[in-house]
Design an enzyme around this catalytic site. Structure first.
Site, PDB file in Angstrom:
ATOM      1  N   THR A   1       0.871  -0.923   0.120  1.00 33.46           N
ATOM      2  CA  THR A   1      -0.068  -0.143   0.216  1.00 33.46           C
ATOM      3  C   THR A   1       0.811   0.985   0.031  1.00 33.46           C
ATOM      4  OG1 THR A   1      -1.672  -1.261   1.569  1.00 33.46           O
ATOM      5  CG2 THR A   1      -1.901   1.001   1.307  1.00 33.46           C
TER       6      THR A   1
ATOM      7  N   VAL B   1     -13.142  -5.502  -0.818  1.00 37.33           N
ATOM      8  CA  VAL B   1     -12.928  -4.155  -0.685  1.00 37.33           C
ATOM      9  C   VAL B   1     -11.979  -3.928   0.346  1.00 37.33           C
ATOM     10  CG1 VAL B   1     -14.030  -1.839   0.298  1.00 37.33           C
ATOM     11  CG2 VAL B   1     -15.161  -3.420  -1.225  1.00 37.33           C
TER      12      VAL B   1
ATOM     13  N   GLY C   1      -0.716  -3.185   5.240  1.00 40.38           N
ATOM     14  CA  GLY C   1      -0.699  -4.643   5.859  1.00 40.38           C
ATOM     15  C   GLY C   1      -2.092  -5.551   5.164  1.00 40.38           C
TER      16      GLY C   1
HETATM   17  N1  GLY Z   1      -3.987  -2.977   2.858  1.00 41.16           N
HETATM   18  C1  GLY Z   1      -4.166  -3.083   1.801  1.00 41.16           C
HETATM   19  C2  GLY Z   1      -5.419  -4.060   1.305  1.00 41.16           C
HETATM   20  O1  GLY Z   1      -5.532  -4.984   2.159  1.00 41.16           O
HETATM   21  O2  GLY Z   1      -5.943  -4.065   0.445  1.00 41.16           O
END
Ligand code: GLY
Length: 312
Positions: free
Chosen positions: A174, A203, A224
């Protein structure tokens, strides 16, 4: 009004340095982006504009899983999610599972001023068309080959990525930016290609207040496993603790200790209105860089046994 020293922290995820070109290349990318965003803040740019610029630059850097270089989902398609929160207005906006645009954060920025502020796939595509944003394919060769390898192995070899094991890469990619501007305003932005090989329609936390949240007190961007971040409602939890009177390092430490106890796989960056910068993680590493008003630093060689760190 007294001029406040701007501050900034940003991250490129919580996964291994190796597949991102190694420590020095990641450091160079992060420091260069920190420096460009800090320049905007020093020149009087707003916290929101600095977050948008930082997210765009990180989305454009193919080594990180957001924008160009996003991972592919189970059906071999690329869908991205991003959100932006203005801490002073306490206004959240975002897009979920958008395709064929270069910078999902641009759509989140546009939505800041709209009455409908979070759009899913079809609505995001319509909005991109309405704004005449050029069609763009964010797929890189690396991501295409990675998916083909999975496909060849009938999605067995690294399916563990979905549950964070055994691959250290494990869907923790991310990007995110949190800024404090010279007027004392805070903003946070987060963008992702998701965790990789997920079901169609899954999502991400990155377009929820669980993964990205800010008030006038503090701002947080998470990385994460999205489901773990959502279960902890991590970004909002840290920010609300600060609003209730806890100082940011303690709010980060307590939230990370709870996440660790609950066996979550996640990380976060944050700053508060006094200019304290923090980062925390239950996973091994968080790829973050910051500017504390006098120097640029990063977390790349930070003690992996520590749950959190901070500077002011
Ligand atoms: N933290 C990004 C996801 O799990 O989509």
């Amino acid at each position: 009004m007294t001029k406040i020293q701007p501050k900034l922290i940003l991250h490129g995820g919580a996964s291994s340095l190796d597949d991102k070109g190694g420590l020095e290349n990641v450091r160079q990318s992060l420091h260069s982006i920190v420096s460009q965003v800090y320049q905007l803040l020093e020149n009087g740019g707003t916290a929101v504009d600095a977050v948008v610029l930082g997210c765009q630059l990180l989305e454009d850097e193919p080594r990180f899983n957001a924008g160009t270089g996003s991972v592919l989902q189970s059906d071999g398609q690329l869908r991205m999610s991003a959100s932006l929160m203005d801490g002073i207005k306490q206004n959240f906006s975002g897009v979920i599972n958008v395709s064929r645009v270069k910078n999902p954060i641009e759509l989140a920025k546009f939505l800041q001023t709209q009455s409908d502020r979070i759009l899913s796939d079809l609505g995001s595509a319509e909005l991109a068309r309405e704004l005449q944003i050029p069609i763009y394919d964010p797929l890189t060769e690396f991501r295409a080959l990675e998916w083909i390898e999975e496909w060849k192995g009938n999605f067995q070899s690294k399916m563990g990525r979905l549950i964070a094991q055994p691959s250290p890469e494990a869907g923790r990619g991310t990007i995110g930016v949190v800024t404090l501007d010279s007027q004392g305003n805070i903003a946070a932005g987060t963008s992702t290609g998701g965790k990789g090989l997920e079901r169609i329609g899954r999502v991400s936390d990155s377009a929820m207040p669980a993964g990205n949240y800010a008030t006038s007190n503090a701002g947080v961007s998470c990385t994460g496993i999205g489901e773990d971040i959502i279960n902890e409602c991590l970004a909002a939890r840290i920010v609300i603790r600060v609003g209730d009177g806890m100082d940011l390092p303690h709010a980060m430490e307590k939230s990370m200790a709870e996440s660790q106890k609950n066996q979550r796989d996640l990380g976060a960056i944050a700053l508060d209105q006094t200019g304290v910068i923090t980062w925390g993680k239950t996973c091994e590493i968080i790829l973050a860089g910051y500017h504390n008003g006098s120097t640029i630093g990063d977390t790349l060689e930070w003690d992996p046994s520590q749950l959190m760190g901070y500077c002011s």
